[in-house]
Design an enzyme around this catalytic site. Structure first.
Site, PDB file in Angstrom:
ATOM      1  N   SER A  37       0.822  -1.213   0.000  1.00  0.00           N
ATOM      2  CA  SER A  37       0.000   0.000   0.000  1.00  0.00           C
ATOM      3  C   SER A  37       0.858   1.267   0.000  1.00  0.00           C
ATOM      4  CB  SER A  37      -0.910   0.039   1.236  1.00  0.00           C
ATOM      5  OG  SER A  37      -1.646  -1.148   1.353  1.00  0.00           O
TER       6      SER A  37
HETATM    7  N1  SAH Z   1      -0.771  -4.934   3.937  1.00  0.00           N
HETATM    8  C1  SAH Z   1       0.021  -5.214   2.762  1.00  0.00           C
HETATM    9  C2  SAH Z   1      -0.655  -4.786   1.473  1.00  0.00           C
HETATM   10  C3  SAH Z   1      -1.745  -5.630   1.176  1.00  0.00           C
HETATM   11  S1  SAH Z   1      -2.365  -5.784  -0.446  1.00  0.00           S
HETATM   12  C4  SAH Z   1       1.392  -4.612   2.805  1.00  0.00           C
HETATM   13  O1  SAH Z   1       1.704  -3.908   3.778  1.00  0.00           O
HETATM   14  O2  SAH Z   1       2.169  -4.886   1.905  1.00  0.00           O
HETATM   15  C5  SAH Z   1      -3.664  -6.894  -0.022  1.00  0.00           C
HETATM   16  C6  SAH Z   1      -3.208  -8.281   0.350  1.00  0.00           C
HETATM   17  O3  SAH Z   1      -4.376  -8.998   0.743  1.00  0.00           O
HETATM   18  C7  SAH Z   1      -2.605  -9.056  -0.814  1.00  0.00           C
HETATM   19  O4  SAH Z   1      -1.353  -9.555  -0.451  1.00  0.00           O
HETATM   20  C8  SAH Z   1      -3.611 -10.174  -1.038  1.00  0.00           C
HETATM   21  O5  SAH Z   1      -3.031 -11.383  -1.482  1.00  0.00           O
HETATM   22  C9  SAH Z   1      -4.232 -10.323   0.338  1.00  0.00           C
HETATM   23  N2  SAH Z   1      -5.543 -10.974   0.351  1.00  0.00           N
HETATM   24  C10 SAH Z   1      -6.522 -10.922  -0.597  1.00  0.00           C
HETATM   25  N3  SAH Z   1      -7.573 -11.673  -0.219  1.00  0.00           N
HETATM   26  C11 SAH Z   1      -7.267 -12.212   0.988  1.00  0.00           C
HETATM   27  C12 SAH Z   1      -7.944 -13.098   1.872  1.00  0.00           C
HETATM   28  N4  SAH Z   1      -9.143 -13.588   1.586  1.00  0.00           N
HETATM   29  N5  SAH Z   1      -7.334 -13.444   3.023  1.00  0.00           N
HETATM   30  C13 SAH Z   1      -6.084 -12.971   3.326  1.00  0.00           C
HETATM   31  N6  SAH Z   1      -5.400 -12.135   2.515  1.00  0.00           N
HETATM   32  C14 SAH Z   1      -5.961 -11.758   1.368  1.00  0.00           C
END
Ligand code: SAH
Length: 209
Positions: free
Chosen positions: A60
């Protein structure tokens, strides 16, 4: 005058946009964002934008990480759950501030990569698991705060159940246009606040590794 990349990022992107919580600013100064982006993007690590981390996912924008962390109203004894570990950057910020951090990632190589990187950086107060975050993490509940970094497709009552009384759920709601919401669990019901228009990737179901 800011001298390091982190100092410049915090000054120009975070403080300039109104983030005030000292714990958040200190954590954003301390955690090196370049450790959480692919090597070929290290030059852009402190840019004011999300960056690709592979598997169609992103780390993000720094401001959004700071905003969500401040909105969660954290303290040093807090136990926090993050859904969507991704690069592990947000988890590191949380671990810098709080006592215990749990984080769930659905894409196995991302979850394992973040786990390795965070262990290498010495974080011993956080625990990552690979799985579907829609279920939360019942064995570790209740939490003081839950931060969701992808937009859920179904109802979030399971996550509300895993909050302590007074706990905060910070979560993007909506499909094409999303709003970052804060739900605060009170004795008499849930307080709902709309905080910021945002754009997160959708949460997916099941294991995508
Ligand atoms: N917090 C992260 C950015 C997240 S982007 C950082 O600091 O880098 C969103 C993330 O959510 C992605 O890695 C994606 O794979 C994950 N995601 C999507 N659906 C999900 C689910 N059902 N359960 C857990 N993670 C999930």
């Amino acid at each position: 005058m800011p001298t390091t990349n982190s100092e410049r990022m915090v000054q120009e992107q975070i403080i300039a946009r109104g983030i005030k919580d000292k714990k958040v600013l200190e954590a954003m100064l301390h955690v090196q964002r370049e450790k959480f982006v692919p090597l070929d993007l290290s030059k852009k690590a402190y840019d004011d934008c999300p960056l690709s981390i592979g598997y169609g996912q992103t780390i993000s924008q720094p401001y959004i990480v700071a905003f969500m962390t401040e909105a969660a109203l954290l303290h040093k004894d807090a136990k926090v759950l993050e859904i969507g570990t991704g690069s592990g950057y947000q988890a590191a910020i949380l671990a810098h501030i709080c006592k215990e951090v749990y984080s769930i990632e659905v894409v196995e190589p991302l979850g394992n990569g973040a786990k390795q990187q965070l262990a290498a950086l010495g974080y011993d107060n956080l625990c990552i698991k690979v799985g579907d975050g829609h279920h939360g993490w019942a064995e570790k509940a209740p939490f003081d705060a839950i931060l969701v970094t992808a937009a859920p497709e179904k109802n979030i009552s399971v996550l509300m159940e895993q909050l302590k009384e007074g706990g905060r759920l910070i979560i993007p709601i909506g499909k094409s246009s999303q709003e970052l919401m804060r739900f605060t669990k009170g004795r008499g019901g849930v307080k709902e606040e709309s905080l910021l228009p945002v754009r997160f990737v959708p949460m997916v179901k099941g294991n995508l590794s």
